[in-house]
Design an enzyme around this catalytic site. Structure first.
Site, PDB file in Angstrom:
ATOM      1  N   LYS A  37       0.837  -1.210   0.000  1.00 29.58           N
ATOM      2  CA  LYS A  37       0.000   0.000   0.000  1.00 29.58           C
ATOM      3  C   LYS A  37       0.871   1.260   0.000  1.00 29.58           C
ATOM      4  O   LYS A  37       0.662   2.178  -0.804  1.00 29.58           O
ATOM      5  CB  LYS A  37      -0.905   0.007   1.238  1.00 29.58           C
ATOM      6  CG  LYS A  37      -1.619   1.334   1.481  1.00 29.58           C
ATOM      7  CD  LYS A  37      -2.210   1.400   2.872  1.00 29.58           C
ATOM      8  CE  LYS A  37      -2.704   2.805   3.198  1.00 29.58           C
ATOM      9  NZ  LYS A  37      -3.794   3.270   2.335  1.00 29.58           N
ATOM     10  N   ILE A  55     -20.845  13.100   0.196  1.00 21.35           N
ATOM     11  CA  ILE A  55     -21.247  11.853   0.849  1.00 21.35           C
ATOM     12  C   ILE A  55     -20.851  11.819   2.328  1.00 21.35           C
ATOM     13  O   ILE A  55     -21.410  11.049   3.102  1.00 21.35           O
ATOM     14  CB  ILE A  55     -20.661  10.654   0.085  1.00 21.35           C
ATOM     15  CG1 ILE A  55     -21.121  10.690  -1.368  1.00 21.35           C
ATOM     16  CG2 ILE A  55     -21.081   9.333   0.702  1.00 21.35           C
ATOM     17  CD1 ILE A  55     -22.628  10.786  -1.555  1.00 21.35           C
ATOM     18  N   GLU A  97     -15.647  14.582   9.028  1.00 22.89           N
ATOM     19  CA  GLU A  97     -15.224  13.336   9.667  1.00 22.89           C
ATOM     20  C   GLU A  97     -13.719  13.257   9.948  1.00 22.89           C
ATOM     21  O   GLU A  97     -13.124  12.180   9.927  1.00 22.89           O
ATOM     22  CB  GLU A  97     -15.670  12.126   8.830  1.00 22.89           C
ATOM     23  CG  GLU A  97     -17.173  12.102   8.593  1.00 22.89           C
ATOM     24  CD  GLU A  97     -17.636  10.931   7.728  1.00 22.89           C
ATOM     25  OE1 GLU A  97     -16.871   9.965   7.565  1.00 22.89           O
ATOM     26  OE2 GLU A  97     -18.760  11.006   7.211  1.00 22.89           O
ATOM     27  N   GLU A 120     -23.598   5.276  -6.428  1.00 22.22           N
ATOM     28  CA  GLU A 120     -22.489   5.379  -7.379  1.00 22.22           C
ATOM     29  C   GLU A 120     -23.010   5.152  -8.784  1.00 22.22           C
ATOM     30  O   GLU A 120     -23.636   4.145  -9.065  1.00 22.22           O
ATOM     31  CB  GLU A 120     -21.417   4.339  -7.059  1.00 22.22           C
ATOM     32  CG  GLU A 120     -20.215   4.385  -7.969  1.00 22.22           C
ATOM     33  CD  GLU A 120     -20.413   3.675  -9.291  1.00 22.22           C
ATOM     34  OE1 GLU A 120     -19.933   4.207 -10.310  1.00 22.22           O
ATOM     35  OE2 GLU A 120     -21.048   2.620  -9.312  1.00 22.22           O
ATOM     36  N   HIS A 178     -12.718   7.806  -6.649  1.00 22.39           N
ATOM     37  CA  HIS A 178     -11.603   6.868  -6.528  1.00 22.39           C
ATOM     38  C   HIS A 178     -10.526   7.131  -7.571  1.00 22.39           C
ATOM     39  O   HIS A 178      -9.508   6.445  -7.592  1.00 22.39           O
ATOM     40  CB  HIS A 178     -12.116   5.430  -6.648  1.00 22.39           C
ATOM     41  CG  HIS A 178     -13.084   5.069  -5.565  1.00 22.39           C
ATOM     42  ND1 HIS A 178     -14.434   5.315  -5.669  1.00 22.39           N
ATOM     43  CD2 HIS A 178     -12.895   4.511  -4.344  1.00 22.39           C
ATOM     44  CE1 HIS A 178     -15.033   4.915  -4.563  1.00 22.39           C
ATOM     45  NE2 HIS A 178     -14.126   4.435  -3.747  1.00 22.39           N
TER      46      HIS A 178
END
Length: 772
Positions: A18, A445, A498, A679, A708
């Protein structure tokens, strides 16, 4: 009796891949370094499996992004819009990443391929695109190269290939007038070429993943299976073909498998469907070997050796020890890498730790089961069996699993608890009076960029390096910046961003009873995106308010409505490692009641719009259609329990992403959310086909750009997508929003994309005829 593995996690035990991927994408590391990290991960995984005495170790289970995308590149299924990227100046790996993420550089501006869920898991794959009479060719030699690499490392591995029929069925036709399965005649020669090359290098057993053999398939597809596998075996009589099925039983297609297909080894998932074993033992030809998927490849609970040994012996007694293999139920891709890394994790109680098993430990379980069956008098096997039994009994008899109060509350639920007070149109009238939103209202979102500084501050607080006051003040300042940016951009319904949340499921799990947490329990969701699922070990209930103070603070900063942001009960369930000692429906109802309490507290605090995200609603749908209604009944009930305790004037939103729900749209409508966001961008509003024959009653926000991808959408693209959506949905029901949260994007990308979105909304409003 042999042991084998279907696949191993490829992110690295400490997410090495990653980190290397994200550094490469941002230009902070070289192509050479990324390739080396991939090689290191592969060789580490092979060595682990060798040390665990796995007899058939897989190769080609590694991927830099996704195994389905790997197959598309391998067979040259590269959509036309990427053809210009096939140059000597651009590495093939960059072409590969462009297909997954989009590409916007210089003269090139191409969108990413569609992404959706891998069956009923939280893993996402890149959907292949198919065209009539499409030709295929061996474009990438990854399968061959990795087999050769393992051979150089000293191992003759079992190459893993996504089976040709499942590969085609996982894709989509991008033009009308044909079915993608017709392309098998062009695709099969490429598979034959691949198999020929790895066989020449010494491969003796090849794993062909055909999960569609565990699903409902048509007679036409069955005929194709018969023709393909007969031809493969005719071409390679000396190669052992292992057909692997998983996530469901094969009973539906057992006649096809046992009578019509030519292959050597069948793998079945005995965790998902243990009852299939008897009929498979009865029907499968004696000359075929049987692989028992007996170690759970999708959950983290320790295997019950005693029960597994009984199952293995049943198969051995019927088929003989030489014709039985033992394996995980599916690829270990879906489990964390190594429980040993949690040994110093004081947040994970030791009594729970002893109940767990991660990928590395599951390899050990396979080896222990093999020894226990073949050498029951072995002293070490007896010790292992005794310790395993003690762990299983410890969990079974633990007093921390059940809370009688929670059980009583679930048992007292009524229809009234699952219903809003009024129908949608009456609620919408009241909400319009209070919220005063324009046509085509804009929102996001929920999450905004999680910067390095935010993650650092959260980590410092968790390590107790800063006080709660310092942490809260920092997060409030981030919330203030996020609110200000949204106001400046001109969004209509805001979010607090958030910043304080690590993950949309983990954040809530940390504040609910019945959950436990790992430090290194990472699992790949897609590409470089990893999640750390909580462990639900006992009854679930809310300890105290979880989000109210943050939402209340954010709302105090602006006159515009700010959404309270919650994760729904089905998604918390689906994206956790769930206890397997009671029905999932019961656990989901417990979570729903905890979320219901939070929803009511948000409303009491003055929050007028509350979003309860359920991206995993479709993901949890059983793979066999005759089981759908049972699941949808309890899953939708859970959402309604969580959302129905509020007044009519409180607007409830929900969000779903990367879900094909055309076939369950009436059930989605039954959720009765005031607004649903979905989506749609990667599929160019294709999901809205569901609305062509179904008049969706409530409001809907079809995602207008792909978060994304780092690519910035053009205003005219967004206008075009919304105009397309108006062909399905009346304008007074349409919202405008991205297709998912913005957590993984940077601020520059986020601002530019949202600016395009807001301008598009204003253009659409301006085009509405004015009533004089």
């Amino acid at each position: 009796m042999l042991t084998h593995n279907l696949g191993y996690p490829r992110i690295g035990s400490k997410r090495e891949l990653k980190k290397a991927l994200e550094e490469y994408w941002s230009g902070k590391t070289t192509y050479k370094n990324l390739i080396q990290v991939g090689k290191n991960v592969r060789q580490h995984n092979w060595q682990l499996q060798k040390n665990a005495n796995i007899d058939l170790i897989p190769s080609n289970d590694f991927s830099f992004y996704d195994q389905v995308l790997d197959m598309s590149l391998t067979v040259g299924a590269i959509p036309k819009r990427y053809q210009a990227l096939i140059t000597e100046e651009i590495p093939v790996l960059d072409l590969y990443f462009a297909m997954a993420r989009g590409y916007q550089k210089g003269i090139f501006d191409v969108t990413a391929m569609e992404m959706t869920k891998w069956f009923d898991t939280n893993y996402h794959y890149i959907v292949p695109e198919f065209y009539k009479d499409q030709e295929f060719k061996l474009f990438s030699t990854k399968v061959i190269d990795e087999f050769y690499e393992a051979k150089q490392y000293g191992l003759i591995t079992k190459p893993v290939l996504l089976g040709p029929i499942s590969y085609l069925l996982l894709g989509k036709e991008k033009e009308s007038g044909f079915h993608r399965i017709e392309l098998i005649k062009n695709l099969l020669p490429v598979y034959i070429s691949i198999i020929k090359k790895v066989a020449a290098l010494g491969a003796v057993c090849i794993q062909l993943d055909e999960p569609f053999l565990a699903l409902d398939i048509s007679s036409e597809i069955k005929q194709v299976y018969k023709e393909v596998y007969n031809e493969l075996k005719a071409c390679f009589p000396d190669v052992k073909f292992m057909i692997t099925t998983y996530f469901e039983g094969v009973t539906t297609n057992l006649e096809l498998i046992s009578q019509d297909l030519k292959f050597d080894i069948l793998h079945i998932d005995l965790v998902r469907d243990p009852k299939q074993l008897d009929i498979v033992l009865e029907k499968l030809p004696k000359e075929m070997q049987l692989s028992l998927g007996i170690v759970d490849g999708r959950n983290i609970w320790k295997n019950d050796y005693k029960a597994s040994i009984e199952t293995i012996l049943k198969a051995v007694n019927v088929r003989g020890v030489e014709n039985v293999l033992v394996a995980p139920s599916c690829s270990l891709l879906h489990t964390p890498c190594d429980l040993d890394l949690e040994m110093q994790n004081e947040d994970l109680p030791s009594n729970i730790k002893q109940w767990l098993s991660f990928a590395k430990q599951k390899l050990g379980e396979l080896s222990a089961l093999r020894v226990s069956v073949l050498y029951p008098e072995d002293e070490n096997a007896a010790i292992a069996l005794s310790y395993n039994s003690a762990c299983i009994d410890s969990r079974r008899n633990s007093k921390i699993l059940h809370d009688e109060q929670v059980r009583k509350r679930v048992s007292k639920l009524t229809i009234k608890d699952k219903s809003r007070k009024s129908e949608f149109l009456a609620r919408k009238t009241k909400q319009k009076e209070i919220l005063r939103l324009p046509d085509f209202p804009t929102t996001t979102i929920g999450s905004f960029p999680q910067t390095k500084d935010i993650r650092k501050k959260r980590s410092e607080f968790k390590r107790k390096e800063i006080s709660k006051i310092e942490y809260d003040n920092y997060m409030r300042s981030e919330i203030g910046k996020t609110i200000q940016i949204q106001e400046e951009l001109g969004l209509d319904v805001l979010v607090h961003g958030e910043a304080e949340r690590n993950d949309m499921v983990e954040y809530f799990g940390e504040q609910l009873k019945g959950f436990a947490f790992t430090k290194f329990g990472w699992v790949q969701s897609y590409g470089s995106r990893c999640v750390k699922p909580p462990i639900i070990y006992g009854s679930v209930s809310r300890k105290k308010e979880m989000t109210v103070s943050w939402s209340k603070f954010a709302q105090s900063l602006t006159p515009l409505p700010v959404k309270g942001m919650l994760t729904g009960p089905v998604t918390i369930l689906q994206w956790s490692f769930v206890r397997n000692d009671q029905p999932r429906s019961e656990t989901c109802a417990e979570i729903a009641l905890a979320i219901r309490d939070e929803v009511k507290d948000l409303e009491s605090a003055g929050i007028k719009v509350i979003q309860i995200d359920e991206p995993a609603m479709r993901e949890g749908l059983p793979l066999l259609k005759d089981q759908w209604n049972q699941y949808l009944k309890w899953a939708i009930d859970a959402f309604r329990i969580s959302s129905s305790g509020v007044e009519d004037y409180t607007q409830i939103h929900t969000h779903m992403c990367y879900s094909e729900f055309n076939d369950i749209i009436d059930h989605i409508a039954h959720m009765d959310a005031d607004v649903i966001t979905i989506e749609c961008s990667r599929s160019q509003m294709e999901l809205l086909d569901a609305f062509a024959g179904f008049k969706y009653p409530n409001d809907i926000g079809p995602g207008v750009y792909d978060i994304h991808s780092p690519r910035i959408p053009k205003t005219e693209e967004i206008v075009g997508l919304i105009q397309k959506a108006q062909g399905y949905i009346p304008k007074d029901q349409l919202w405008i929003n991205p297709d998912c949260g913005l957590k993984t994007r940077n601020w520059k990308e986020t601002k530019e994309a949202l600016k395009s979105m807001v301008i598009a909304a204003k253009e659409l409003r301006a085009a509405i005829p004015q009533v004089v």
